[in-house]
Design a protein around this motif. Structure first.
Motif: not given
Length: 148
Positions: A71, A73, A84, A115
């Motif tokens: 992913s 971010w 995200r 996070a």
């Protein structure tokens, strides 16, 4: 002159190129989060970073085994928010599936959560030392963290 040129070319061919990755374990729970510190970019208060989410070794969908997924971010270092941006699965062996956009809005990076741990690394003034330099190495390290 030719000897010098050939010597330079041989030396260049023998000098390993820097790894495109610099993985750092930021946390583990259901999955291990392996931040790729080599991917961090900063523009003002915004930081971007790619993260490999490592799954348990027995993670299968049907008869296909997966290492996890990548992913991108984006973080607002001042507002302490995380966003995200997408997700792309990673099959065992390293093949990446197509990236699918994550259209959820940015959210507050709650202390102690994944996070917040990722934000802390992406927004830090200095990058930590890498714990793994390859995707396979990051998977091994992440799976060790999942069993601890």
């Amino acid at each position: 002159m030719w000897v010098s040129l050939v010597s330079s070319l041989v030396l260049a061919a023998q000098t390993p190129s820097p790894s495109p990755h610099a993985f750092v374990l930021t946390g583990s729970g259901r999955f291990a989060q392996m931040a790729d510190a080599a991917s961090i970019t900063r523009e003002g208060d915004t930081a971007r970073m790619r993260v490999l989410q490592v799954a348990d070794k027995d993670f299968h969908v049907g008869d296909v085994a997966y290492w996890g997924g990548w992913s991108w971010w984006a973080f607002d270092c001042s507002a302490r928010t995380a966003d995200r941006l997408d997700f792309a699965s990673v099959r065992e062996g390293g093949a990446e599936g197509p990236a699918m956009a994550d259209n959820q809005p940015a959210y507050e990076a709650a202390p102690g959560g994944d996070a917040a741990e990722l934000l802390a690394l992406a927004c830090a003034p200095e990058r930590p030392a890498a714990q793994a330099m390859t995707v396979a190495g990051a998977v091994t390290l992440g799976r060790q963290a999942l069993t601890d």
